[in-house]
Design an enzyme around this catalytic site. Structure first.
Site, PDB file in Angstrom:
ATOM      1  N   GLN A 164     -11.588  34.001  24.401  1.00 22.10           N
ATOM      2  CA  GLN A 164     -11.700  32.868  25.331  1.00 22.10           C
ATOM      3  C   GLN A 164     -12.122  33.292  26.726  1.00 22.10           C
ATOM      4  OE1 GLN A 164     -11.665  29.797  24.552  1.00 22.10           O
ATOM      5  NE2 GLN A 164     -10.977  30.059  22.460  1.00 22.10           N
ATOM      6  N   ASP A 209      -7.435  40.411  22.777  1.00 19.03           N
ATOM      7  CA  ASP A 209      -8.280  39.361  22.197  1.00 19.03           C
ATOM      8  C   ASP A 209      -8.978  38.671  23.372  1.00 19.03           C
ATOM      9  OD1 ASP A 209      -9.347  37.006  21.274  1.00 19.03           O
ATOM     10  OD2 ASP A 209      -7.532  36.300  20.266  1.00 19.03           O
ATOM     11  N   HIS A 225      -3.778  32.975  19.366  1.00 20.25           N
ATOM     12  CA  HIS A 225      -4.550  32.242  18.361  1.00 20.25           C
ATOM     13  C   HIS A 225      -4.165  32.798  16.991  1.00 20.25           C
ATOM     14  CE1 HIS A 225      -8.125  30.953  16.096  1.00 20.25           C
ATOM     15  NE2 HIS A 225      -8.380  30.108  17.077  1.00 20.25           N
TER      16      HIS A 225
END
Lengths: 124, 404
Positions: free
Chosen positions: B199, B196, B119
């Site tokens: 999600q 990260d 992202h």
């Protein structure tokens, strides 16, 4: 509702856009991009000796609304002077499309218009 | 499968919009009443600033905020002194990169390894760091079935690699990455591993110990929490030496006219008044998700994803761009409908009360690798059912008939 947004007129312009292509000989070449969806379009304009639009074309990718709006724009600006082009407003684009444009689709509807507007500003 | 009719009752949005097929949780999820009530209580019963007042309300607010930190720590199998509250993934990612820049001995020619599926919020801070310090940024590519190419990863990660920063689950492909495998490569190279988890968190049980990462961050709003709150986890040893990159009140030990000494605890990374209600709301969301069970949610989303994959595969003119194995997919199905721009597909869906996302999903390098400019993305969560997928299928057929 579907009929309103995707009425035949819009779909016809999307499937068979007017002015789709590139100009090799041009006075204006301006790129328009929609950051939110990745739509990308380049507008070409060639003026004649009387400074009226002799030829106009666009190439690029986009949704039905942005392509239909670009197609309609190429039809309407032929024969206009740069001064007349500067007078075109977003309202004219909405009128040409003839459908309600939701806030989420404003950037689609105005993609070609913005390229035109930017190019005229650089001319001035 | 979870009983979605019952679950929907926990989310007021479905009372306001009963026909809504909300398939955009990867963008932001809905909020359960439990979380709303918890935040409301803060604002109506004990609103005060934390760590400051000596009056009762401030003490209650401080307790609740610190309890939220403990809830987050348990949720991630971490310790509370490893949990930093931020405003979300983007701030966490940016401030972590700035802090690492100030802390690590980085030399020109050192390398950062990331992936092609990141992202923008994870990618751009790394790009900026690389350009400021003359570092080389390398991207792990995809295999044919949109998995990370771990063989290539092994080649890309070298002794020059100082930072490896990877998403746990792709926000476009749904692909769940094998962080443990990358963690081993990171250890061999002596590199810091950042994950990260935006999600993935709230979609599957996550243990930072098991993942073997040094840092991990996520936003609360994709896991039933409110917007404007997120978490940066840092392994105790790493956090201890990490220099702060945001400055202000509450993060200092002592300040004079020209210099300041910073707090030795996580307070060092929480400058200024924090999103107190947000932290409390996020902890309530975790309480809610834990009640239902993260494993149950994971299995439910997997079942809905599997159904969606099989339904969409059977429609002529639909091309999928996502992890095809539901066990390796975090509940995201991205696709194209031949001859119809994703924006138009999404607009036609919206008329049938199906909310999806269309566009580049803040992952333009991935779009380039896939050879597309935009995709339609449907994402699933605990309140989605197979009926929602059926509405999606109807929407695709409607779009195809309009554009036929």
């Amino acid at each position: 509702m579907d009929e309103e947004l995707y009425k035949q007129n819009i779909l016809d312009h999307y499937k068979h856009p007017h002015g789709k292509g590139v100009l090799v000989d041009f006075d204006i070449k301006e790129r328009g991009r929609n950051a939110s969806c990745g739509d990308d379009l380049t507008l070409y304009i060639k003026f004649d000796q009387e400074h009226k639009v002799r030829d106009v074309a666009f190439e690029g990718e986009g949704c039905a609304i942005s392509i239909a709006a670009a197609s309609m724009l190429t039809e309407t600006i032929k024969g206009k002077t740069a001064k007349e082009l500067a007078l075109i407003s977003p309202g004219d684009i909405y009128n040409m499309l003839g459908i309600p444009i939701s806030p989420g689709r404003v950037n689609c509807a105005l993609l070609a218009y913005k390229a035109l507007n930017d190019s005229i500003k650089t001319m001035e | 499968m979870l009983d979605t009719a019952t679950i929907k009752k926990d989310f007021p949005i479905f009372e306001s919009s009963p026909a809504l097929a909300y398939l955009d949780s990867a963008s932001t999820s809905q909020t359960p009443l439990l979380g709303l009530t918890a935040m409301d209580e803060y604002y109506t019963k004990y609103r005060a600033n934390i760590h400051r007042g000596v009056y009762e309300l401030s003490e209650i607010a401080t307790d609740k905020y610190e309890q939220a930190r403990e809830t987050l720590a348990r949720f991630l199998s971490a310790e509370s002194e490893e949990i930093v509250f931020t405003s979300g993934s983007t701030l966490a990612s940016n401030m972590l990169v700035y802090s690492l820049e100030k802390t690590l001995p980085l030399e020109k020619g050192d390398e950062i390894v990331t992936t092609i599926m990141e992202h923008h919020s994870n990618l751009i801070p790394l790009q900026e760091l690389a350009s400021r310090r003359g570092l080389t940024l390398k991207h792990i590519p995809l295999t044919e079935d949109v998995d990370l190419d771990y063989e290539k990863a092994r080649e890309l990660i070298t002794s020059k690699t100082k930072i490896i920063s990877v998403t746990l689950a792709s926000n476009v492909l749904g692909t769940i990455n094998d962080i443990k495998r990358l963690s081993e490569l990171a250890k061999e190279a002596g590199a810091i591993l950042i994950v990260d988890a935006a999600q993935a968190v709230g979609h599957m049980p996550i243990s930072v110990r098991e993942l073997g990462c040094d840092f991990l961050f996520f936003s609360g709003h994709k896991m039933c929490g409110p917007t404007g709150i997120g978490v940066l986890y840092g392994k105790k040893e790493r956090l201890a030496s990490l220099k702060p990159s945001l400055f202000g009140g509450s993060m200092v030990e002592r300040v004079d006219t020209h210099t300041a000494e910073f707090a030795s605890t996580v307070a060092r990374f929480e400058a200024g008044t924090q999103n107190i209600a947000g932290a409390i709301g996020l902890a309530a969301a975790i309480e809610y998700l834990s009640r239902i069970g993260l494993s149950n949610i994971e299995h439910h989303v997997r079942d809905v994803t599997e159904y969606a994959l099989s339904q969409l595969r059977s429609i002529k003119g639909v091309t999928l761009y996502c992890a095809g194995d539901p066990r390796k997919n975090a509940g995201i199905v991205s696709f194209l409908v031949e001859g119809i721009h994703p924006h138009d597909v999404a607009e036609i869906f919206s008329r049938g009360q199906v909310a999806v996302r269309s566009g580049h999903h803040c992952a333009q390098p991935l779009m380039g690798a896939l050879g597309v400019t935009a995709l339609v993305r449907a994402s699933f969560y605990l309140y989605n059912s197979k009926e929602d997928v059926d509405k999606l299928v109807l929407g695709i057929k409607k779009a195809q008939s309009i554009f036929a």
